[in-house]
Design an enzyme around this catalytic site. Structure first.
Site, mmCIF file in Angstrom:
data_model
loop_
_atom_site.group_PDB
_atom_site.id
_atom_site.type_symbol
_atom_site.label_atom_id
_atom_site.label_comp_id
_atom_site.label_asym_id
_atom_site.label_seq_id
_atom_site.Cartn_x
_atom_site.Cartn_y
_atom_site.Cartn_z
ATOM 1 N N CYS A 197 0.823 -1.214 0.000
ATOM 2 C CA CYS A 197 0.000 0.000 0.000
ATOM 3 C C CYS A 197 0.853 1.259 0.000
ATOM 4 C CB CYS A 197 -0.921 0.010 1.213
ATOM 5 S SG CYS A 197 -2.185 -1.276 1.188
ATOM 6 N N ARG A 243 1.235 8.624 -2.678
ATOM 7 C CA ARG A 243 0.395 7.446 -2.934
ATOM 8 C C ARG A 243 -0.459 7.118 -1.710
ATOM 9 N NH1 ARG A 243 2.166 1.204 -4.476
ATOM 10 N NH2 ARG A 243 0.043 0.467 -4.835
#
Length: 304
Positions: A197, A243
């Site tokens: 992630c 991100r």
């Protein structure tokens, strides 16, 4: 390990090249094939199919191309190595690789296989050639996944930093967000900043591709090349920070399903591309400044 003869090459330099392939060399190459093919299939299945190893095929193709490109420059230095050292090293590496294959530890098996490949290459071309081919041989090691313990040791502090930085940043804009360690709570959602992630795995891919770019453009200017290498991890961390922000905001505004679906992977691709382009951009900006204020190309070559 093979019959050799002195051969004159361009420029008058004598070269010791194999005149014929010896039986021991054939045995080594056949054994290498038997050991390397199953290991590479295991690496492809376990590593290259995921985000952490997606760069593997690119590294393999570009690394082999580099070896082919440099071979003409270094082939005149080829000379077979002493067979005793070769067989001793293989006697150590092969049992270790068999043990790694039995235990199904892909990271260890891959590196042991590659070490055996280097030993056999050493037996055929000698140390001088391998020394001159150091970068392609080092670069090709990126086709194998790094050990998980090493990755965890390096990336856990990075994941915690990314989590804390994302929480601090979104707090400035009034988002109901908090967290502990790598866990982030925003609204009714709980997120775990895992290696995938956070994009931490992309650091390995970014490092491999950036090193290839830096070597091709600046291999003769090692001081400037080192500067670009030192910028890889900070650039990757900043890209991964954005991100994480994107994934948190997607979760909060569009729901967990949207954040974990196509947009999750798309965010990873976009951030990786931005990080790579940032390295290229920094090179364009820093190179003129380096040439003007630090060192000219001629001085770099002389000092190197």
């Amino acid at each position: 390990m093979a019959t050799v003869a002195n051969v004159k090459v361009a420029g008058g330099r004598p070269s010791r090249l194999p005149k014929q392939v010896s039986a021991s060399t054939i045995v080594l190459l056949v054994g290498l094939l038997l050991f390397s093919v199953p290991t590479m299939m295991f690496v492809v299945e376990q590593s290259w199919s995921g985000e952490e190893g997606a760069h593997g095929p690119i590294v393999l193709l570009t690394g082999l191309w580099l070896l082919h490109r440099r071979w003409r420059e270094v082939s005149s230095f080829a000379a077979p190595a002493p067979s005793g050292i070769v067989w001793l090293l293989l006697a150590i590496l092969i049992p270790l690789q068999i043990f790694a294959r039995i235990t199904q530890i892909v990271e260890i098996e891959g590196y042991l296989m590659y070490a055996a490949v280097l030993v056999i290459l050493y037996s055929i071309v000698g140390f001088e050639v391998m020394k001159r081919l150091w970068f392609p041989l080092f670069y090709l090691a990126f086709i194998f996944p790094p050990p998980e313990t090493f990755v965890a040791f390096v990336t856990v502090p990075m994941k915690i930093w990314l989590s804390e930085a994302a929480i601090w940043f979104l707090t400035l804009f009034g988002y109901p967000i908090g967290g502990e360690g790598v866990r982030i709570y925003i609204g009714q959602y709980e997120l775990l900043v895992a290696a995938a992630c956070s994009g931490i795995n992309s650091i390995i891919s970014l490092s491999a591709i950036s090193l290839f770019y830096i070597y091709m453009r600046h291999q003769a200017r090692w001081r400037y090349a080192l500067l670009l290498v030192l910028l890889i991890v900070p650039v990757a961390l900043i890209a991964n920070f954005f991100r994480v922000l994107i994934l948190i905001l997607l979760t909060y505004h569009a729901g967990e399903a949207a954040a974990q679906g196509f947009l999750h992977n798309f965010a990873g691709i976009v951030m990786f591309a931005i990080a790579l382009m940032t390295i290229f951009g920094l090179d364009v900006i820093l190179k003129p400044l380096w040439d003007r204020y630090i060192e000219t190309p001629e001085e770099e070559v002389v000092h190197g």
